[in-house]
Design an enzyme around this catalytic site. Structure first.
Site, PDB file in Angstrom:
ATOM      1  N   GLY A  13       0.866  -1.174   0.000  1.00 38.04           N
ATOM      2  CA  GLY A  13       0.000   0.000   0.000  1.00 38.04           C
ATOM      3  C   GLY A  13       0.898   1.218   0.000  1.00 38.04           C
ATOM      4  N   PHE A  14       0.940   1.895  -1.152  1.00 38.03           N
ATOM      5  CA  PHE A  14       1.894   3.003  -1.241  1.00 38.03           C
ATOM      6  C   PHE A  14       1.165   4.312  -1.548  1.00 38.03           C
ATOM      7  CE2 PHE A  14       6.064   4.833  -2.723  1.00 38.03           C
ATOM      8  CZ  PHE A  14       6.693   4.654  -1.494  1.00 38.03           C
ATOM      9  N   SER A  21      -0.670   7.778   0.732  1.00 38.14           N
ATOM     10  CA  SER A  21      -0.084   8.843   1.545  1.00 38.14           C
ATOM     11  C   SER A  21       0.614   8.287   2.791  1.00 38.14           C
ATOM     12  CB  SER A  21      -1.150   9.863   1.938  1.00 38.14           C
ATOM     13  OG  SER A  21      -2.093   9.276   2.793  1.00 38.14           O
ATOM     14  N   GLY A  38       1.966   5.158   3.226  1.00 30.58           N
ATOM     15  CA  GLY A  38       3.175   4.441   2.810  1.00 30.58           C
ATOM     16  C   GLY A  38       4.294   5.390   2.417  1.00 30.58           C
ATOM     17  N   GLY A  98      -3.410   7.674  15.808  1.00 31.06           N
ATOM     18  CA  GLY A  98      -2.234   8.206  15.116  1.00 31.06           C
ATOM     19  C   GLY A  98      -0.982   8.122  15.952  1.00 31.06           C
ATOM     20  N   LYS A 149     -12.387   2.393  15.749  1.00 25.21           N
ATOM     21  CA  LYS A 149     -11.260   2.457  16.687  1.00 25.21           C
ATOM     22  C   LYS A 149     -11.672   1.966  18.070  1.00 25.21           C
ATOM     23  CE  LYS A 149      -9.036   6.168  14.145  1.00 25.21           C
ATOM     24  NZ  LYS A 149      -9.054   7.618  13.895  1.00 25.21           N
TER      25      LYS A 149
END
Lengths: 330, 172
Positions: free
Chosen positions: A10-11, A13, A15, A145, A216
């Protein structure tokens, strides 16, 4: 010197943000004894691979990648210590992240991820797979985060029982409510501003309807409180109907309105709802900040606040998990 | 119910225990005692604030016993209704019969709406209201919260609870 070979699946934002931090922190990590090498990155349909470590600055410049190997090909074929899963979250069936994570664990590859979806739909299955294969799974980046909530509890609050957790787990909602209060904006105006600033996504529903917060909450309840709950166990109310007038009425009694996720083990309560929070309460943090308050049987209340989203902040959590695994396993 | 008492004591050994004995004798439960020896009354006596949980009869007996012991009672703040909570509701509050909403709380017998503040920006938009509810105790307030929840569901209100709802119960 410990060599750590990782792949990044997964590349987008997250990654790319991780790769930028790895470049930035390369010397710092070397001095600490960690030689972090990215041996592969995979986007949707293409990938870059170098078993001796990619030239990361060069990879960031590319718009197209050299190989057409898929994420699963990389997991099965490229020798690596840790697979970092950064694909977009999907809370319906957890995929593609879930299939990547299970494939890696079953191939005896440690996993670090920022992807909530797999943990919301299949927490037990993931943990069982990791245990069975004697590998580690780090998922600090899935909640809050940069706030180290999961590792804080797992590593530092060892003998306490977690009775309840409540907090602000979505920065977009917090930003909108904060702006509504400070500037006396209507919901639509604050949302528009958040979109202009890139704080809210084009399709904001996932955030403002409380879905992200509820996801979450499920992860926190399952991983830190052993509650064995599903997304559908959460009562969810978002912020879309909050009015400017409601914020005025709150302010008159020295309160603000925040979207609070709350889990209480004894009452088996899982709820996401806008709540009246006194201005002088620790949960009353503004802007895009996240905040989490634990209540434990020994320590009592512990509150931790910080930046909840963004590639750089998420990288902090991912890198911590990578180094923890290197210490434990490599 | 909770009762706060302010007593006047001589600054001598043994007077505090003399003041506390009648409370336990008549079954009052002491919630807290603040014994401040720094602040003296003009006559040199000191004050002690005691908060107890007791029923009406017990309070009367405690009061009589204290007076028998010659302990000055500066004040008894007998709080009959001890739980106040503020809620905010968003929805078509007036159109869904605001009187019915208030009456249903008042008719419980253990809770009442003591304040209501309504903002209606314009006829097309949903209005917002802040209500303050007073109940005769924690359990009563819990029942009242359930009732308000039910009303909010029926009338399609967004109900904004106070944050402290559960924390208060956990701590006490």
């Amino acid at each position: 010197m410990k060599e750590i070979k990782i792949s990044i699946i997964g590349f987008g934002s997250i990654g790319k943000g991780l790769v930028r931090e790895i470049i930035e922190k390369r010397d710092f990590l070397l001095r600490k004894g960690y030689d972090l090498k990215v041996v592969a990155i995979a986007d949707k349909n293409s990938s870059e691979i170098d078993i001796n470590g990619l030239d990361l600055a060069n990879v960031l410049k590319k718009e197209e990648y050299s190989y057409n190997k898929t994420a699963l090909d990389i997991i099965y074929e490229v020798k690596q210590d840790i697979m970092v899963e950064c694909t977009p979250s999907n809370i319906i069936d957890g995929n593609p992240g879930l299939s990547h994570i299970l494939a890696a664990l079953n191939s005896r590859i440690n996993v670090v991820t920022s992807n909530k979806g797999p943990f919301v739909v299949a927490y037990d299955k993931i943990i069982e797979s990791a245990d069975k294969n004697n590998v580690s799974i780090g998922y600090e980046a899935t909640v809050g985060g940069a706030i180290p909530i999961i590792n804080l509890i797992k590593s530092n609050i060892r003998a306490d029982k977690i009775l309840s957790i409540k907090g602000i787990l979505n920065g977009t909602c917090n930003y909108i409510l904060t702006r509504m209060q400070k500037e006396m904006l209507d919901y639509e105006e604050a949302l528009f501003e958040a979109k202009e600033l890139g704080i809210a996504e084009t399709d904001e529903s996932y955030d403002v309807k409380g879905i992200d917060t509820a996801s979450k909450l499920v992860i926190l309840a399952n991983s830190l409180m052993k509650m064995n709950v599903k997304y559908t166990d959460v009562k969810v109310e978002g912020i879309t109907r909050i009015t400017r007038e409601a914020l005025e009425l709150a302010e008159e009694i020295d309160c603000t309105i925040k979207l609070i996720g709350e889990v209480n083990k004894e009452e088996r309560l899982l709820r996401v709802a806008p709540r009246l929070v006194p201005f002088n309460h620790p949960l009353s943090v503004g802007g895009t900040l996240n905040v989490i308050m634990l209540n434990t049987d020994i320590a009592g209340e512990i509150t931790i606040t910080g930046r909840g989203a963004g590639p750089k902040e998420t990288s902090s959590a991912i890198l911590s998990d990578i180094i923890n695994i290197a210490d434990e396993r490599l | 119910m909770k009762v706060k008492m302010k007593l006047e004591l001589k600054d001598e050994p043994g007077t505090l225990i003399k003041a506390l004995l009648p409370i336990s004798k008549y079954g009052g439960n002491i919630v807290y005692v603040v014994h401040d020896r720094e602040k003296k009354l003009p006559n040199g006596n000191i004050t002690v604030q005691i908060s107890i949980e007791a029923n009406k009869d017990q309070v009367r007996e405690i009061k009589n016993a204290l007076e028998d012991e010659d302990i000055g009672i500066l004040s008894i703040d007998e709080v009959k209704l001890i739980e106040d909570l503020a809620f905010i509701m968003i929805g078509h509050i007036v159109d869904t019969d605001i009187k019915d909403t208030i009456d249903r709380v008042d008719n419980t017998g253990f809770a009442e709406v003591i304040d209501l503040n309504l903002k209606m920006p314009n006829i097309k938009k949903e209005s917002s209201a802040r209500i303050i509810i007073r109940a005769t105790g924690k359990e009563e307030m819990k029942k009242c919260v359930d009732l308000i929840n039910k009303i909010a569901n029926e009338k399609d209100f967004v109900l904004i609870y106070p944050l402290m709802l559960e924390t208060q119960n956990e701590r006490d």
